[in-house]
Write an enzyme that holds these catalytic residues in place. Structure first.
Site, PDB file in Angstrom:
ATOM      1  N   ALA A  85      20.294  -9.858 -16.609  1.00 26.40           N
ATOM      2  CA  ALA A  85      19.149 -10.606 -17.109  1.00 26.40           C
ATOM      3  C   ALA A  85      18.864 -11.701 -16.086  1.00 26.40           C
ATOM      4  CB  ALA A  85      19.477 -11.208 -18.461  1.00 26.40           C
ATOM      5  N   GLU A 102      24.048  -3.276 -19.554  1.00 27.64           N
ATOM      6  CA  GLU A 102      23.621  -3.025 -20.937  1.00 27.64           C
ATOM      7  C   GLU A 102      22.454  -2.037 -20.965  1.00 27.64           C
ATOM      8  OE1 GLU A 102      23.431  -7.343 -21.695  1.00 27.64           O
ATOM      9  OE2 GLU A 102      24.706  -6.927 -23.420  1.00 27.64           O
ATOM     10  N   GLY A 133      23.047  -7.683 -18.217  1.00 28.09           N
ATOM     11  CA  GLY A 133      21.954  -6.962 -18.862  1.00 28.09           C
ATOM     12  C   GLY A 133      21.635  -5.636 -18.171  1.00 28.09           C
ATOM     13  N   GLU A 190      29.034 -12.231 -17.653  1.00 24.14           N
ATOM     14  CA  GLU A 190      28.487 -13.278 -18.523  1.00 24.14           C
ATOM     15  C   GLU A 190      29.422 -14.453 -18.740  1.00 24.14           C
ATOM     16  OE1 GLU A 190      27.853 -10.126 -18.910  1.00 24.14           O
ATOM     17  OE2 GLU A 190      25.868  -9.818 -19.756  1.00 24.14           O
TER      18      GLU A 190
HETATM   19  N1  CO8 Z   1      18.888 -13.226 -12.144  1.00 25.38           N
HETATM   20  C1  CO8 Z   1      18.004 -13.792 -11.320  1.00 25.38           C
HETATM   21  N2  CO8 Z   1      18.017 -13.597  -9.984  1.00 25.38           N
HETATM   22  C2  CO8 Z   1      18.975 -12.789  -9.476  1.00 25.38           C
HETATM   23  C3  CO8 Z   1      19.942 -12.160 -10.276  1.00 25.38           C
HETATM   24  C4  CO8 Z   1      19.860 -12.410 -11.689  1.00 25.38           C
HETATM   25  N3  CO8 Z   1      20.711 -11.813 -12.553  1.00 25.38           N
HETATM   26  N4  CO8 Z   1      20.765 -11.447  -9.489  1.00 25.38           N
HETATM   27  C5  CO8 Z   1      20.316 -11.610  -8.234  1.00 25.38           C
HETATM   28  N5  CO8 Z   1      19.238 -12.421  -8.222  1.00 25.38           N
HETATM   29  C6  CO8 Z   1      18.445 -12.856  -7.059  1.00 25.38           C
HETATM   30  C7  CO8 Z   1      19.197 -13.925  -6.260  1.00 25.38           C
HETATM   31  O1  CO8 Z   1      19.007 -15.190  -6.849  1.00 25.38           O
HETATM   32  C8  CO8 Z   1      18.533 -13.777  -4.916  1.00 25.38           C
HETATM   33  O2  CO8 Z   1      17.282 -14.397  -4.953  1.00 25.38           O
HETATM   34  P1  CO8 Z   1      16.882 -15.493  -3.800  1.00 25.38           P
HETATM   35  O3  CO8 Z   1      16.875 -14.681  -2.535  1.00 25.38           O
HETATM   36  O4  CO8 Z   1      15.542 -15.955  -4.233  1.00 25.38           O
HETATM   37  O5  CO8 Z   1      17.952 -16.517  -3.808  1.00 25.38           O
HETATM   38  C9  CO8 Z   1      18.265 -12.286  -4.812  1.00 25.38           C
HETATM   39  O6  CO8 Z   1      18.303 -11.777  -6.147  1.00 25.38           O
HETATM   40  C10 CO8 Z   1      19.315 -11.546  -4.009  1.00 25.38           C
HETATM   41  O7  CO8 Z   1      20.585 -11.839  -4.567  1.00 25.38           O
HETATM   42  P2  CO8 Z   1      21.824 -12.394  -3.694  1.00 25.38           P
HETATM   43  O8  CO8 Z   1      21.336 -13.109  -2.496  1.00 25.38           O
HETATM   44  O9  CO8 Z   1      22.719 -13.142  -4.624  1.00 25.38           O
HETATM   45  O10 CO8 Z   1      22.484 -11.020  -3.238  1.00 25.38           O
HETATM   46  P3  CO8 Z   1      24.021 -10.771  -2.835  1.00 25.38           P
HETATM   47  O11 CO8 Z   1      24.073  -9.423  -2.218  1.00 25.38           O
HETATM   48  O12 CO8 Z   1      24.551 -11.923  -2.053  1.00 25.38           O
HETATM   49  O13 CO8 Z   1      24.814 -10.745  -4.232  1.00 25.38           O
HETATM   50  C11 CO8 Z   1      25.151 -10.101  -6.522  1.00 25.38           C
HETATM   51  C12 CO8 Z   1      24.570  -9.707  -5.144  1.00 25.38           C
HETATM   52  C13 CO8 Z   1      26.684 -10.134  -6.447  1.00 25.38           C
HETATM   53  C14 CO8 Z   1      24.700  -9.047  -7.509  1.00 25.38           C
HETATM   54  C15 CO8 Z   1      24.615 -11.503  -6.920  1.00 25.38           C
HETATM   55  O14 CO8 Z   1      23.197 -11.510  -6.769  1.00 25.38           O
HETATM   56  C16 CO8 Z   1      24.931 -11.895  -8.338  1.00 25.38           C
HETATM   57  O15 CO8 Z   1      26.051 -12.271  -8.637  1.00 25.38           O
HETATM   58  N6  CO8 Z   1      23.901 -11.849  -9.240  1.00 25.38           N
HETATM   59  C17 CO8 Z   1      24.056 -12.257 -10.601  1.00 25.38           C
HETATM   60  C18 CO8 Z   1      24.818 -11.228 -11.402  1.00 25.38           C
HETATM   61  C19 CO8 Z   1      25.017 -11.690 -12.818  1.00 25.38           C
HETATM   62  O16 CO8 Z   1      25.699 -12.657 -13.085  1.00 25.38           O
HETATM   63  N7  CO8 Z   1      24.416 -10.942 -13.773  1.00 25.38           N
HETATM   64  C20 CO8 Z   1      24.548 -11.219 -15.156  1.00 25.38           C
HETATM   65  C21 CO8 Z   1      23.473 -12.130 -15.613  1.00 25.38           C
HETATM   66  S1  CO8 Z   1      23.702 -12.663 -17.297  1.00 25.38           S
HETATM   67  C22 CO8 Z   1      23.131 -11.378 -18.220  1.00 25.38           C
HETATM   68  O17 CO8 Z   1      22.749 -10.368 -17.724  1.00 25.38           O
HETATM   69  C23 CO8 Z   1      23.155 -11.595 -19.678  1.00 25.38           C
HETATM   70  C24 CO8 Z   1      22.488 -10.472 -20.470  1.00 25.38           C
HETATM   71  C25 CO8 Z   1      22.345 -10.826 -21.888  1.00 25.38           C
HETATM   72  C26 CO8 Z   1      21.322 -11.920 -22.059  1.00 25.38           C
HETATM   73  C27 CO8 Z   1      21.333 -12.414 -23.446  1.00 25.38           C
HETATM   74  C28 CO8 Z   1      20.170 -13.306 -23.727  1.00 25.38           C
HETATM   75  C29 CO8 Z   1      20.530 -14.763 -23.751  1.00 25.38           C
END
Ligand code: CO8
Length: 260
Positions: free
Chosen positions: A66, A114, A111, A134
């Site tokens: 998400a 999911e 998400g 999460e």
């Molecule tokens: N949300 C928003 N932006 C994201 C997300 C995300 N989940 N994942 C990646 N991005 C963006 C980054 O911010 C980045 O944007 P920018 O260039 O503008 O800074 C771009 O995508 C590229 O990402 P990275 O530079 O971080 O790429 P890397 O190759 O270095 O890393 C990863 C890849 C390891 C996947 C890293 O991006 C990461 O850790 N992302 C987040 C993963 C995460 O924590 N996901 C879980 C989110 S929580 C969730 O899903 C909850 C679901 C239930 C919600 C319930 C409702 C409340």
């Protein structure tokens, strides 16, 4: 229908639905979730489509979760509403008559995992990484992950994944029963489409009723599930496809199903 964050391409009754927000690793914001809901509805009622393959755009991610940037400042009420919005998408896939196959081409996190678990089954690329990070963000899975993962692989493995927030690779996900099969990255989409085409080639009514029996039966005690299965089985004997399927077997020819 026009979508800002999705692509839909249909060939031979198989629709490929791609989450197309690669600049954010296909993260699910409210807009993407709204569009997914609309697209699934569109595909369910598109008579040219029998099976859907769901994947993510770009080399890196299926869906990296998400949208953290959208969630960061949410109030408790907004967080709840956002979780319910995502859960509606997962339920829409479960309630659809048509099968949805996830082709997990890269990161499937939070998400994103999911979303994959909401599909009928998952194929993954060797490069895929799956996880529920999460707890590292101070939240829990909210789009059905705690429920779907624990039902799929049992609470112990689900607990380990969700409590640690660690990612696992495709092979481990396969050995744990999350992923059905692992393919080379360049083969993944073709393999998913090949299986989708095989499903599209059999009677769609049978597939729809089987999906219904499995998904709803899992929420019942076994005896009710058996009763439910028997009633759906009986209903199919009122269809032309059952007559055609069995006549074709007896006459040693390919069945020409009409989905009625
Ligand atoms: N949300 C928003 N932006 C994201 C997300 C995300 N989940 N994942 C990646 N991005 C963006 C980054 O911010 C980045 O944007 P920018 O260039 O503008 O800074 C771009 O995508 C590229 O990402 P990275 O530079 O971080 O790429 P890397 O190759 O270095 O890393 C990863 C890849 C390891 C996947 C890293 O991006 C990461 O850790 N992302 C987040 C993963 C995460 O924590 N996901 C879980 C989110 S929580 C969730 O899903 C909850 C679901 C239930 C919600 C319930 C409702 C409340």
């Amino acid at each position: 229908m026009e979508y800002k964050n999705l692509l839909i391409e249909t060939t031979d009754a198989v629709a490929t639905l791609t989450v197309n927000r690669p600049q954010a690793l296909n993260a699910l914001n409210s807009e993407v979730l709204d569009e997914l809901g609309r697209a699934l509805y569109q595909l369910e009622y598109d008579s040219a489509v029998k099976v859907v393959v769901l994947t993510g755009a770009g080399e890196k991610a299926f869906v990296a979760g998400a949208d953290i940037k959208e969630m960061a400042d949410m109030s408790s009420y907004e967080g709840h509403r956002f979780a319910v919005k995502g859960q509606h998408v997962m339920m829409a896939m479960e309630k659809m008559k048509k099968p949805v196959i996830a082709a997990v081409n890269g990161f499937a996190l939070g998400g994103g995992l999911e979303l994959a678990l909401g599909c009928d089954f998952i194929y993954a690329s060797q490069k895929a990484k799956l996880g529920f990070p999460e707890v590292t963000l101070g939240i829990i899975p909210g789009f059905g992950g705690t429920q779907n993962l624990s039902r799929l692989i049992g609470p112990n493995k689900a607990n380990e994944m969700i409590f640690t927030g660690r990612m696992i690779g495709a092979e481990k996900a396969c050995s744990w029963g999350i992923v059905n099969e692992v393919f080379a990255p360049e083969e993944l989409l073709d393999k998913a489409r090949e299986t989708a085409a095989a499903i599209a080639g059999v009677g769609s009514l049978g597939v729809a009723y089987a999906k219904d029996a499995i998904a709803n039966g899992l929420n019942m005690v076994k005896e009710d599930g058996f009763r439910y299965e028997a009633s759906l089985f009986g209903v199919l004997f009122a269809t032309e496809d059952q007559k055609e399927g069995m006549a074709a077997f007896v006459e040693k020819r390919k069945a020409a199903f009409k989905n009625r």
